[in-house]
Structures are given as C-alpha cells and as structure tokens.
Design a protein around this motif. Structure first.
Motif, PDB file in Angstrom:
ATOM      1  N   PRO A   1       0.688  -1.171  -0.067  1.00 20.70           N
ATOM      2  CA  PRO A   1       0.018   0.019   0.077  1.00 20.70           C
ATOM      3  C   PRO A   1       0.933   1.293   0.141  1.00 20.70           C
ATOM      4  CG  PRO A   1      -0.150  -0.962   2.237  1.00 20.70           C
ATOM      5  CD  PRO A   1       0.657  -2.046   1.378  1.00 20.70           C
ATOM      6  N   HIS A   2       2.161   1.101   0.153  1.00 17.69           N
ATOM      7  CA  HIS A   2       2.936   2.253   0.489  1.00 17.69           C
ATOM      8  C   HIS A   2       3.884   2.442  -0.717  1.00 17.69           C
ATOM      9  CE1 HIS A   2       1.949   2.661   4.582  1.00 17.69           C
ATOM     10  NE2 HIS A   2       2.061   1.135   4.699  1.00 17.69           N
ATOM     11  N   ALA A   3       3.656   1.722  -1.865  1.00 19.64           N
ATOM     12  CA  ALA A   3       4.622   1.754  -3.002  1.00 19.64           C
ATOM     13  C   ALA A   3       4.630   3.160  -3.673  1.00 19.64           C
ATOM     14  CB  ALA A   3       4.336   0.538  -3.768  1.00 19.64           C
ATOM     15  N   ILE A   4       5.733   3.428  -4.270  1.00 18.80           N
ATOM     16  CA  ILE A   4       5.796   4.625  -4.903  1.00 18.80           C
ATOM     17  C   ILE A   4       6.793   4.327  -6.137  1.00 18.80           C
ATOM     18  CG2 ILE A   4       5.630   6.342  -3.340  1.00 18.80           C
ATOM     19  CD1 ILE A   4       8.760   6.592  -3.144  1.00 18.80           C
ATOM     20  N   GLY A   5       6.838   5.205  -7.086  1.00 18.95           N
ATOM     21  CA  GLY A   5       7.694   4.815  -8.341  1.00 18.95           C
ATOM     22  C   GLY A   5       9.074   4.305  -8.053  1.00 18.95           C
ATOM     23  N   ALA A   6       9.684   5.112  -7.101  1.00 16.62           N
ATOM     24  CA  ALA A   6      11.202   4.557  -7.008  1.00 16.62           C
ATOM     25  C   ALA A   6      11.104   2.760  -6.279  1.00 16.62           C
ATOM     26  CB  ALA A   6      11.612   5.469  -6.078  1.00 16.62           C
ATOM     27  N   CYS A   7      10.084   2.497  -5.921  1.00 20.98           N
ATOM     28  CA  CYS A   7      10.176   0.977  -5.373  1.00 20.98           C
ATOM     29  C   CYS A   7      10.346  -0.172  -6.671  1.00 20.98           C
ATOM     30  CB  CYS A   7       8.951   0.835  -4.839  1.00 20.98           C
ATOM     31  SG  CYS A   7       8.715   1.622  -3.381  1.00 20.98           S
ATOM     32  N   THR A   8       9.863   0.282  -7.735  1.00 25.63           N
ATOM     33  CA  THR A   8       9.968  -0.605  -8.582  1.00 25.63           C
ATOM     34  C   THR A   8      11.052  -0.316  -9.736  1.00 25.63           C
ATOM     35  OG1 THR A   8       8.541   1.031 -10.309  1.00 25.63           O
ATOM     36  CG2 THR A   8       7.446  -0.710  -8.771  1.00 25.63           C
ATOM     37  N   THR A   9      12.038   0.687  -9.461  1.00 26.45           N
ATOM     38  CA  THR A   9      13.054   0.634 -10.202  1.00 26.45           C
ATOM     39  C   THR A   9      14.243   0.036  -9.968  1.00 26.45           C
ATOM     40  OG1 THR A   9      13.386   2.880  -9.191  1.00 26.45           O
ATOM     41  CG2 THR A   9      12.381   2.961 -11.300  1.00 26.45           C
ATOM     42  N   ALA A  10      14.852  -0.009  -8.550  1.00 24.78           N
ATOM     43  CA  ALA A  10      16.004  -0.504  -7.982  1.00 24.78           C
ATOM     44  C   ALA A  10      15.509  -1.451  -6.953  1.00 24.78           C
ATOM     45  CB  ALA A  10      16.935   0.525  -7.542  1.00 24.78           C
TER      46      ALA A  10
ATOM     47  N   GLY B   1      20.287  -2.681  15.746  1.00 27.29           N
ATOM     48  CA  GLY B   1      20.393  -3.950  15.076  1.00 27.29           C
ATOM     49  C   GLY B   1      19.002  -4.537  14.335  1.00 27.29           C
ATOM     50  N   HIS B   2      18.082  -3.449  14.217  1.00 28.87           N
ATOM     51  CA  HIS B   2      16.896  -3.715  13.390  1.00 28.87           C
ATOM     52  C   HIS B   2      17.051  -3.271  12.112  1.00 28.87           C
ATOM     53  CE1 HIS B   2      12.010  -3.274  13.845  1.00 28.87           C
ATOM     54  NE2 HIS B   2      12.475  -3.787  12.561  1.00 28.87           N
ATOM     55  N   ALA B   3      16.747  -3.884  11.237  1.00 28.34           N
ATOM     56  CA  ALA B   3      17.154  -3.643   9.663  1.00 28.34           C
ATOM     57  C   ALA B   3      15.851  -3.838   8.859  1.00 28.34           C
ATOM     58  CB  ALA B   3      18.261  -4.535   9.120  1.00 28.34           C
ATOM     59  N   SER B   4      15.580  -2.789   7.650  1.00 30.72           N
ATOM     60  CA  SER B   4      14.450  -3.208   6.862  1.00 30.72           C
ATOM     61  C   SER B   4      15.024  -2.899   5.297  1.00 30.72           C
ATOM     62  CB  SER B   4      13.483  -2.129   7.081  1.00 30.72           C
ATOM     63  OG  SER B   4      12.529  -1.952   6.258  1.00 30.72           O
ATOM     64  N   ARG B   5      14.265  -3.639   4.584  1.00 29.47           N
ATOM     65  CA  ARG B   5      14.573  -3.425   2.955  1.00 29.47           C
ATOM     66  C   ARG B   5      13.374  -2.753   2.323  1.00 29.47           C
ATOM     67  NH1 ARG B   5      18.274  -6.311   0.036  1.00 29.47           N
ATOM     68  NH2 ARG B   5      18.157  -8.196   1.463  1.00 29.47           N
ATOM     69  N   CYS B   6      13.254  -1.338   3.043  1.00 29.26           N
ATOM     70  CA  CYS B   6      12.220  -0.648   2.464  1.00 29.26           C
ATOM     71  C   CYS B   6      12.726   0.781   2.302  1.00 29.26           C
ATOM     72  CB  CYS B   6      10.920  -0.511   3.281  1.00 29.26           C
ATOM     73  SG  CYS B   6       9.580   0.507   2.972  1.00 29.26           S
ATOM     74  N   ILE B   7      12.476   1.501   1.135  1.00 29.53           N
ATOM     75  CA  ILE B   7      12.961   2.584   1.207  1.00 29.53           C
ATOM     76  C   ILE B   7      12.313   3.699   1.979  1.00 29.53           C
ATOM     77  CG2 ILE B   7      14.057   2.213  -1.068  1.00 29.53           C
ATOM     78  CD1 ILE B   7      12.001   3.698  -2.324  1.00 29.53           C
ATOM     79  N   ARG B   8      10.911   3.378   2.227  1.00 35.12           N
ATOM     80  CA  ARG B   8       9.956   4.173   3.008  1.00 35.12           C
ATOM     81  C   ARG B   8      10.085   4.098   4.511  1.00 35.12           C
ATOM     82  NH1 ARG B   8       4.887   5.899   0.109  1.00 35.12           N
ATOM     83  NH2 ARG B   8       5.194   7.575   1.443  1.00 35.12           N
ATOM     84  N   TRP B   9      10.883   3.191   5.070  1.00 35.50           N
ATOM     85  CA  TRP B   9      10.771   2.564   6.444  1.00 35.50           C
ATOM     86  C   TRP B   9      10.700   3.581   7.425  1.00 35.50           C
ATOM     87  CZ3 TRP B   9      14.020   4.031  10.405  1.00 35.50           C
ATOM     88  CH2 TRP B   9      15.135   4.193  10.114  1.00 35.50           C
ATOM     89  N   GLN B  10      11.292   4.968   7.248  1.00 38.12           N
ATOM     90  CA  GLN B  10      10.939   5.964   8.107  1.00 38.12           C
ATOM     91  C   GLN B  10       9.729   6.541   8.340  1.00 38.12           C
ATOM     92  OE1 GLN B  10      14.504   7.676   6.452  1.00 38.12           O
ATOM     93  NE2 GLN B  10      15.074   8.259   8.673  1.00 38.12           N
ATOM     94  N   GLU B  11       8.861   6.185   6.997  1.00 36.57           N
ATOM     95  CA  GLU B  11       7.474   6.681   7.219  1.00 36.57           C
ATOM     96  C   GLU B  11       6.310   5.788   7.607  1.00 36.57           C
ATOM     97  OE1 GLU B  11       6.740   8.534   3.094  1.00 36.57           O
ATOM     98  OE2 GLU B  11       8.860   7.871   2.994  1.00 36.57           O
ATOM     99  N   ILE B  12       6.862   4.595   7.890  1.00 39.29           N
ATOM    100  CA  ILE B  12       6.027   3.407   8.196  1.00 39.29           C
ATOM    101  C   ILE B  12       5.863   3.245   9.792  1.00 39.29           C
ATOM    102  CG2 ILE B  12       5.557   0.781   8.277  1.00 39.29           C
ATOM    103  CD1 ILE B  12       7.010   1.145   5.343  1.00 39.29           C
TER     104      ILE B  12
END
Lengths: 322, 336
Positions: B306-315, B325-336
C-alpha cells in the motif's frame, strides 16, 4: 414459537469398525453429540486431531452414516430418506474441503468442475449451467475466463475460491466448511475468511465451520462448539467463549495459541501428556487424564453439558474454578 | 548472553534450474547466529526459508539446486571453521548430524519405520562419535529422558508407529541432539502438531537450547511461534530478507510493510469479535506471493504494497539499518 433450526443434530454417535481384519478396538470417533444450527447462522466446530470434528461434518453432509443418533435437516430426519431424496438433499448441503490441491480434479476444466453438480442434479440446460458457473466465479472474485482453464493454473488461494464457487453454484442452504483455510498461506487466509463471511451475510447462508485454529473460527462463527475426543466439552456464543471460557480444556486450548503480539505474551498453561486414543478413551470426563483440576469424581459418570449462562454450556463438574 | 557466532552466512544466493532457467530461490542473504541464540526465519511458501536451511546442510536437490555464490562459515565443535559451500559430500556427511542437528516438520517421514527408536538415535552416535552399539543405545535412552519421553528402556525398543505424533517429534529431537551439535536447525518442527502439543515441543526446544548453549535456526511460517521461541527474527519474502532484528523490536515496531501486513492479517484471539461486531473485515494483504520465475523489478513486494511509490519498482532496495540491530529492506521505512 421459535423457528425450527435448519440443522438439528441429536445424540449423534459414530464408531468405526476395527481395520485390522476385524480385530482390535472400535474407534469411538463421535460420542453423543447434540447441537443445532439456526438458519442464517454459523456454528464453529473446534478441536484437535481425533476430536471428531470432521466426522461430524461428514455425517451432517450425509457423506457417512451415523452409528446412532439423528441428523434432522429442515425438519426432516435424514436417515429415512430414499436415494432420490438424498440426492436432492446433497444439493442443499454443500461441502468445502481443506486441501484445494487434492479436492479439484486436474483433468477437468474449472467449468466442468463447477457444472458437474448441476448436471448430476439435472438442473437447467447446458447454457444455463454455464451461466450459473460464471456467476459463482464472480461471487468468489475470479474472472469469467477461469471457466475454461485447469486447476493447476491457479494459486492455492484461487483454488480455494474455486472450491467455494463449486459449493455455491448449487445455491445450497447449508455449507459445511472443513478447515477451509488451514492449507493456505497466512496472507491468503484472511482473504478467504473475509470472502466466506461476506458470502454468508449476503446470501444468508447457514454454515458449519470446522477448524483447529481458534483464531480463525472467532471471526466467522456466531456459536462455537469445543470438542475433545469425540465429545462436546463446551458450547457458547463466540463472544462468550473467547472472553469467558469455562471448561479447563477450552482454557488450555486458548492459552496454547502462540501470539506474535509482545504485549500479549503472558504465562502459558502447558498441558502435559498426549491426547488419548479414541480407540481407548478414558472413562468419565475424556479430558481428565490431562486436566490439571481433575478429581476422583471425574472418572465416574460422563459429565453432562450444563448451562452456565444463556446459550453457554460446559461439561465440567467443577464449579469452583475461577 | 550470546556467545561467538556459530554460523555466519554472507551473500548467500541459491539458484534452482526451472525450465532451463536459473532462478534465485534465495538471493544475497546474510545471517549470523551466536552460541545460545535462536534466530527465526519466517515467511510464506516460496519465501526461501527452507532453501536457506537446506543450503546450510548441503541437502539441496541434486542437479536442480545449487549455491551460486556466498560463504557459509560454521564454527565446528572442534573450534575450527568450516566453509560449508566449499566442502565435498563426504566432509558434509561428517558435519550433518554431528556439528549440525536437524529437526523437520513431519516426524513420520524423518523416522525410518523398520528400525527401533533406539537404533535410530544411536546411529549418529556410532557413526560420528565411534561408540559401540551398546554404549550408543544407552546414550539413546538418556537422550529420551532429556526430551521428556518417560519409560526410555521400553521406548528404545519401540518402532515409530508405536509413538504418538508428539512423542515421535521428541524422538527426532533426541536424534538431532545425539552428538551435541553446535547448531540445531529446526524446520517447521511444530507445524504438523496439535496446538497443545506444539506448546510442549516449543517449551522443550527452548529448554534444551538454553541447557546446551546451542545456536538454533528455527524456520517457521507462524509469527506466534516466532514470538514464543526466538531472540531474533528474519522475515523473508520472495527469496530475500526484508526485515530483521530482535523479536520484540520487529513485532512491536515493524519497519517493513510486508511484516506489518502479515502481522495484521493474523487474527488475534479476542480481537476478531470486535471487528465482526463493527462489521469490519479482517485486514489482508492484497494479491498473492509472486512467482520466483517472474519477480517484479525493484522491490518484490511493491505490487502488493500500500505504500509503494515509483522508486520502489526501479531498483532492488538495500537492507538498511534502522537502529539497534533492526534492519529493513524498504526505502520508505522511516514513514511506516
């Protein structure tokens, strides 16, 4: 006078004959089970392996015959029906199976799977049957072009939608859903539960919902029946059962469900021992061998279900547990 | 609490040949488990969680699956480090059942129906530790006590069909622990069990792990089980770790939309009634898990997110450290 329930099960019992060349003990799968399912309502049957939940579902759907006791459907005693009447009944009671991979023929198109029941019931022309099948596909949110495709072209969740469409196409009054989401991935389970709930409300379906997962049943069922070794240990309105469980087994079962919510992780009550074999169930209360509160008296007569609140009955002799 | 790393995986990519193509079932996976620590790998079908565990023990289907790149370093009981990806089959056989113990989902398929429970638990003890049959059977009986099977002298002489499902799983745990492994891999060990028996087995595994100070890799699809058993969790989706961290931190503050969606779509006991009475549906994740053969470009979760933006589908996004020690593979993790 209150409306007669659509399904009424009385003192239902099923004993399976020994398998090993007639030797060995009889398996007591279901013992003296009585309950009703009012029209438009959903009753959940919950229990672990060997609790008899699937055997009850199969007897209700007339897939196997009870050893004793009665299944009344819409006021008619089903044991007295002729073969022809029974076939008509099969159209009114439909079954949704657990495994969407095993329950759909790989050799038939989805269209053939969906229209087979209508054909057996000799309902409508070929075109009318196809139309009904397409309508059923739409009801479960699948595209009409699924009609000419095969089951292997679909994911697990989509296959279960096909299984639901097959049950709906005959416009049944009662659906027996036997573990309809337990073979599915977590993210798909909620989609299918929402679909079943939506269809049930929209079409006014009556449903017997069988599951081992208490969390799944809670959202769908109005009333929940907890089974252990073929017997009902507790029956209550869904809200009551989850907020105020009374039987020690129900409490243990609820407490055994692990929760991912860190705030909910509390002390757990872990039952010791295994579920006894239904070929050799304990005397008296079937749960007493694992019950932390068992007394000598629990080995005596089988405890009766006693009403503890409106619609809430408990088969435990101890009133002092709280 | 946690000791030195027992297993350290860097950049693991495991591929499968499907229809003439090499498809990555696991891509660029890093993980470390210390002695005395439990890491849970959680994900749905096809997420790559089991392929990861099979890559560690060298049991990928022959001719179909292979480790394409990456290093898997195991600190053996002897203290030396083995690079698992570089070992031949013979050396791997000396490690499996010895340095690494394994418990699988279905105890009936892990046990051989024609040998007694005692013979099966004794087998790794005889092969790896070189003990005599008599000694090994005596060890087996002691192991049965450790895993909570009463009357061990009788049980060692019984066959798998004479045991209940829960007892069989206890027996396979005894087999996995027979050589006192440094790493225990438990792949869906409670999935085939009833919920009251699952609670017993989880309790047992936690106790044995604490007593023996093993590292444990626990593979499961059940988030509740993760919360019960693990110190740290790595959430996998379509072959990659999308989020990792301490269980408490990940479950109370998920930093990836997939983890968040997964947690919401598991109905919690007692909550469903409120939703039902409000006429609200259960929360779901739209769509279904993508096929590995046909992964979307960029973030594999983007088409369902539901949070996907254009940049999510390019790289393809990196696994970013979000702190502690917590890691996320989301470019928008700060907004979630």
């Amino acid at each position: 006078m209150p409306e007669e329930p659509l399904l009424s099960v009385t003192r239902l019992t099923k004993h399976f004959a020994p398998v090993a060349f007639g030797r060995g003990p009889v398996v007591r799968a279901v013992e003296d089970v009585s309950f009703e399912v009012p029209r438009g309502r959903v009753v959940g049957l919950v229990g672990e392996s060997g609790s008899g939940k699937t055997t009850i579902g199969r007897m209700v759907a007339q897939l196997i015959e009870p050893t004793s006791g009665s299944v009344r459907f819409d006021g008619v005693e089903t044991a007295r029906l002729s073969a022809r009447q029974l076939r008509r009944l099969h159209a009114r009671v439909q079954y949704i199976f657990q495994d969407p991979f095993a329950s759909l023929s790989p050799r038939m198109t989805i269209g053939e799977i969906l229209t087979e029941g209508l054909e057996i019931q000799r309902l409508g022309t070929r075109a009318e049957r196809a139309e009904k099948a397409v309508k059923a596909l739409a009801a479960v949110d699948l595209p009409a072009d699924a009609f000419s495709r095969y089951a292997h072209e679909f994911s697990g969740g989509q296959r279960q939608r096909i299984g639901i469409a097959r049950a709906l196409v005959l416009e049944p009054e009662l659906i027996v859903a036997d573990e309809p989401v337990s073979a599915l991935d977590v993210s798909i389970q909620a989609q299918i539960i929402n679909l079943l709930r939506d269809l049930q409300l929209r079409l006014g379906l009556t449903m017997l919902f069988i599951a081992h997962d208490l969390a799944v049943v809670e959202y769908v069922a109005d009333t929940v029946i907890v089974l252990y070794l073929g017997r009902i240990v507790e029956i209550a309105p869904s809200r009551e059962l989850y907020s105020n469980p009374r039987h020690p087994y129900t409490r243990a079962l609820l407490s055994a469900v692990p929760s991912p919510d860190p705030a909910r992780r509390g002390k757990r009550q872990i039952l010791t021992g295994d579920i006894p074999s239904p070929a050799n169930p304990p005397s008296g209360c079937v749960f007493r061998t694992r019950c932390p509160f068992a007394l000598d008296a629990c080995a005596g007569p089988v405890p009766a279900l006693r009403e503890v609140a409106p619609g809430h009955a408990n088969a435990c002799i101890r009133d002092d547990l709280d | 609490m946690a000791g030195p790393p027992v297993i350290e995986i860097k950049g693991l990519t495991t591929t499968f040949r499907i229809g003439g193509r090499e498809v990555a079932a696991v891509r660029d996976l890093d993980l470390t488990i210390a002695a005395g620590e439990t890491l849970a790998l959680v994900g749905e079908s096809g997420s790559g969680k089991s392929v990861t565990s099979l890559s560690i023990v060298g049991l990928l289907p022959k001719g179909i699956g292979r480790i394409a790149s990456g290093r898997l370093m195991l600190r053996r009981k002897s203290g030396e480090t083995a690079e698992l990806q570089a070992l031949d089959n013979e050396t791997l056989r000396c490690i499996r059942g010895n340095d690494i113990g394994m418990v699988f989902q279905e105890p009936l398929t892990s046990l051989n129906p024609v040998y007694t429970i005692g013979e099966q638990i004794a087998e790794p003890i005889r092969i790896h530790l070189g003990k005599s049959r008599r000694e090994a059977i005596a060890d087996a009986a002691r192991l049965l006590v450790d895993v909570g099977i009463p009357d061990p002298q009788r049980r060692v002489r019984q066959y798998p069909h004479e045991l209940s499902g829960g007892m069989r799983q206890r027996a396979t745990i005894a087999m996995a622990l027979a050589c006192n492994p440094a790493l225990l891999i438990a792949d869906e060990p409670t999935t085939a069990l009833d919920v009251t028996i699952q609670a017993q087995i989880l309790d047992l595994l936690a106790k044995l792990q604490a007593e023996r100070g093993m590292a444990m890799l626990f593979v499961t699809h059940n988030l509740g089980v993760v919360a019960e058993i693990a110190d740290r969790v790595a959430v996998m989706y379509a072959g990659s770790i999308v989020e990792a961290g301490n269980v408490r931190s990940v479950f109370s503050h998920p930093r990836h939309p997939y983890t968040k969606g997964l947690m919401r779509s598991v109905p919690q006991l007692g909550e469903a009634t409120a939703l039902k009475e409000a006429g609200a549906p259960l929360q779901t994740i739209a769509g279904s898990v993508p096929s590995l053969v046909d992964l979307p470009p960029g973030c594999a979760f983007a088409p369902r997110c539901p949070h996907a933006i254009g940049a999510c589908t390019t790289a393809f996004p990196d696994l970013v450290d979000t702190g502690k020690g917590h890691a996320s593979r989301c470019i928008r993790w700060q907004e979630i």
